[in-house]
Motif scaffolding. Structure first.
Motif, PDB file in Angstrom:
ATOM      1  N   UNK A  13       0.855  -1.186   0.000  1.00 59.70           N
ATOM      2  CA  UNK A  13       0.000   0.000   0.000  1.00 59.70           C
ATOM      3  C   UNK A  13       0.891   1.236   0.000  1.00 59.70           C
ATOM      4  N   UNK A  14       0.520   2.239  -0.788  1.00 62.88           N
ATOM      5  CA  UNK A  14       1.262   3.501  -0.827  1.00 62.88           C
ATOM      6  C   UNK A  14       0.825   4.355   0.363  1.00 62.88           C
ATOM      7  N   UNK A  15       1.750   4.606   1.302  1.00 61.90           N
ATOM      8  CA  UNK A  15       1.418   5.357   2.510  1.00 61.90           C
ATOM      9  C   UNK A  15       1.813   6.826   2.416  1.00 61.90           C
ATOM     10  N   UNK A  16       2.666   7.175   1.460  1.00 62.64           N
ATOM     11  CA  UNK A  16       3.056   8.553   1.179  1.00 62.64           C
ATOM     12  C   UNK A  16       3.463   8.570  -0.288  1.00 62.64           C
ATOM     13  N   UNK A  17       3.669   9.744  -0.844  1.00 61.63           N
ATOM     14  CA  UNK A  17       3.982   9.839  -2.263  1.00 61.63           C
ATOM     15  C   UNK A  17       5.241   9.046  -2.605  1.00 61.63           C
ATOM     16  N   UNK A  18       5.061   7.939  -3.336  1.00 59.58           N
ATOM     17  CA  UNK A  18       6.195   7.120  -3.734  1.00 59.58           C
ATOM     18  C   UNK A  18       6.758   6.234  -2.655  1.00 59.58           C
ATOM     19  N   UNK A  19       6.061   6.123  -1.525  1.00 59.85           N
ATOM     20  CA  UNK A  19       6.516   5.292  -0.405  1.00 59.85           C
ATOM     21  C   UNK A  19       5.487   4.189  -0.172  1.00 59.85           C
ATOM     22  N   UNK A  20       5.920   2.951  -0.276  1.00 61.16           N
ATOM     23  CA  UNK A  20       5.018   1.799  -0.181  1.00 61.16           C
ATOM     24  C   UNK A  20       5.363   0.935   1.029  1.00 61.16           C
ATOM     25  N   UNK A  65       5.545  -6.023  -7.879  1.00 65.94           N
ATOM     26  CA  UNK A  65       4.232  -5.533  -8.299  1.00 65.94           C
ATOM     27  C   UNK A  65       4.247  -4.030  -8.543  1.00 65.94           C
ATOM     28  N   UNK A  66       5.312  -3.351  -8.099  1.00 70.93           N
ATOM     29  CA  UNK A  66       5.420  -1.894  -8.269  1.00 70.93           C
ATOM     30  C   UNK A  66       6.522  -1.542  -9.268  1.00 70.93           C
ATOM     31  N   UNK A  67       7.704  -2.101  -9.079  1.00 75.96           N
ATOM     32  CA  UNK A  67       8.838  -1.872  -9.987  1.00 75.96           C
ATOM     33  C   UNK A  67       9.582  -3.190 -10.169  1.00 75.96           C
ATOM     34  N   UNK A  68      10.312  -3.344 -11.260  1.00 77.97           N
ATOM     35  CA  UNK A  68      11.165  -4.528 -11.376  1.00 77.97           C
ATOM     36  C   UNK A  68      12.207  -4.540 -10.251  1.00 77.97           C
ATOM     37  N   UNK A  69      12.351  -5.664  -9.588  1.00 80.47           N
ATOM     38  CA  UNK A  69      13.301  -5.768  -8.478  1.00 80.47           C
ATOM     39  C   UNK A  69      14.705  -5.374  -8.915  1.00 80.47           C
ATOM     40  N   UNK A  70      15.042  -5.646 -10.149  1.00 80.93           N
ATOM     41  CA  UNK A  70      16.391  -5.335 -10.642  1.00 80.93           C
ATOM     42  C   UNK A  70      16.705  -3.851 -10.618  1.00 80.93           C
ATOM     43  N   UNK A  71      15.679  -3.005 -10.491  1.00 78.09           N
ATOM     44  CA  UNK A  71      15.911  -1.548 -10.457  1.00 78.09           C
ATOM     45  C   UNK A  71      16.415  -1.061  -9.097  1.00 78.09           C
ATOM     46  N   UNK A  72      16.266  -1.856  -8.043  1.00 81.74           N
ATOM     47  CA  UNK A  72      16.672  -1.405  -6.712  1.00 81.74           C
ATOM     48  C   UNK A  72      18.149  -1.014  -6.691  1.00 81.74           C
ATOM     49  N   UNK A  73      18.440   0.092  -6.001  1.00 84.20           N
ATOM     50  CA  UNK A  73      19.823   0.559  -5.887  1.00 84.20           C
ATOM     51  C   UNK A  73      20.348   0.511  -4.452  1.00 84.20           C
ATOM     52  N   UNK A 174      -4.450  -2.290   8.981  1.00 87.57           N
ATOM     53  CA  UNK A 174      -4.611  -0.942   8.426  1.00 87.57           C
ATOM     54  C   UNK A 174      -3.237  -0.406   8.032  1.00 87.57           C
ATOM     55  N   UNK A 175      -3.026  -0.066   6.772  1.00 84.94           N
ATOM     56  CA  UNK A 175      -1.689   0.371   6.351  1.00 84.94           C
ATOM     57  C   UNK A 175      -1.223   1.656   7.020  1.00 84.94           C
ATOM     58  N   UNK A 176      -2.141   2.614   7.193  1.00 86.56           N
ATOM     59  CA  UNK A 176      -1.785   3.934   7.709  1.00 86.56           C
ATOM     60  C   UNK A 176      -2.914   4.426   8.593  1.00 86.56           C
ATOM     61  N   UNK A 177      -2.575   4.781   9.824  1.00 81.59           N
ATOM     62  CA  UNK A 177      -3.598   5.241  10.761  1.00 81.59           C
ATOM     63  C   UNK A 177      -3.160   6.546  11.406  1.00 81.59           C
ATOM     64  N   UNK A 178      -4.116   7.252  11.995  1.00 88.86           N
ATOM     65  CA  UNK A 178      -3.812   8.489  12.709  1.00 88.86           C
ATOM     66  C   UNK A 178      -4.155   8.385  14.190  1.00 88.86           C
ATOM     67  N   UNK A 179      -4.864   7.321  14.593  1.00 86.84           N
ATOM     68  CA  UNK A 179      -5.194   7.165  16.003  1.00 86.84           C
ATOM     69  C   UNK A 179      -3.963   6.728  16.795  1.00 86.84           C
ATOM     70  N   UNK A 180      -4.070   6.790  18.102  1.00 84.78           N
ATOM     71  CA  UNK A 180      -2.936   6.523  18.991  1.00 84.78           C
ATOM     72  C   UNK A 180      -2.323   5.143  18.748  1.00 84.78           C
ATOM     73  N   UNK A 181      -0.995   5.105  18.632  1.00 89.11           N
ATOM     74  CA  UNK A 181      -0.287   3.821  18.578  1.00 89.11           C
ATOM     75  C   UNK A 181       0.630   3.655  19.789  1.00 89.11           C
ATOM     76  N   UNK A 182       0.765   4.693  20.603  1.00 87.79           N
ATOM     77  CA  UNK A 182       1.699   4.606  21.721  1.00 87.79           C
ATOM     78  C   UNK A 182       1.255   3.563  22.735  1.00 87.79           C
TER      79      UNK A 182
END
Length: 251
Positions: A13-20, A65-73, A174-182
């Motif tokens: 799941x994309x949780x921020x722009x370009x961050x999965x 599923x997002x990019x070819x693994x071979x692209x990782x740097x 839930x991939x991304x939440x705003x409620x308390x996690x502490x």
């Protein structure tokens, strides 16, 4: 959210722009648990956490599923532990142009011996361009684990890849939440006491809070969005007590 392996429940799941966030639920503790890895997509893609070695096929499938693994740097880790870097060499093989990314201490004491290629070792405060964004390394020795521990900050999306800080029980459905996690993370931490007892916790928490993260990319459980500096300082108070000064003012 996309399920990338139905039998294991691995999802991405994309949780921020370009961050999965890549998430795999497991049943190794009562109530469930999860392992997360984070993929940053840019000109030089980066994976933070590899997952355990035996989980490599699941994580690879999700990245693919997002990019070819071979692209990782860059294959990055917070500290030297199986769920952080157990499949490091498998990733280096699958992505021939990639290198490990870690702290200078991690490279010196473990990674440059363990890994099939030398690490890109980062000093505290050092930045690295991935293309349209940069990531910043933050040393955090013994917070919460070994001497080599550190975290990575995506300075464009204000995402702090905070490793084992705020580990939550459960499957992290839930991939991304705003409620308390502490409270969840503290309920998980206290019975096992898996944090080291550093004498520099106050300063280190302040160091992280000063980056003003808006998203905390947790390794176990849901990622979190909100006032990251305040949440980090709240964790610090649980770890070291109130003391005589507010958290983060003694840097």
């Amino acid at each position: 959210m996309a399920i990338t392996n139905a039998s294991a429940g691995t999802n991405i799941h994309e949780i921020a722009d370009g961050v999965y966030r890549i998430n795999t639920p497991v049943d190794i503790v009562p109530g469930g648990f999860s392992f997360n890895q984070y993929l940053i997509v840019d000109d030089q893609p980066l994976l933070f956490h590899t997952g355990p070695r035996k989980m490599f096929p699941l994580v690879r499938e999700a990245v693919d599923s997002v990019i070819p693994v071979s692209r990782l740097r860059f294959i990055a880790l917070s500290h030297f532990e199986a769920d952080e870097c157990g499949s490091l060499n498998e990733w280096l093989s699958a992505a021939p142009q990639s290198v490990p990314l870690c702290s200078q201490v991690a490279a010196m004491v473990s990674v440059d011996d363990f890994a099939d290629r030398p690490a890109h070792a980062m000093a505290d405060g050092a930045t690295l361009s991935l293309g349209s964004r940069a990531v910043k390394w933050l040393d955090a020795p013994h917070l919460p684990h070994g001497w080599e521990t550190g975290f990575l900050m995506d300075t464009r999306t204000r995402t702090l890849f905070c490793g084992d800080l705020f580990t939550q029980g459960g499957t992290g459905a839930a991939p991304l939440i705003s409620e308390d996690i502490l409270e969840n993370s503290e309920a998980f931490r206290k019975p096992m006491d898996y944090f080291s007892h550093s004498t520099h916790t106050r300063q280190l928490i302040g160091h992280l809070a000063a980056e003003l993260p808006g998203t905390l990319a947790c390794m176990h459980g849901s990622a979190w969005t909100g006032d990251g500096a305040t949440l980090l300082r709240a964790l610090g108070e649980r770890l070291v007590g109130n003391g005589s000064r507010p958290m983060g003012l003694d840097l």
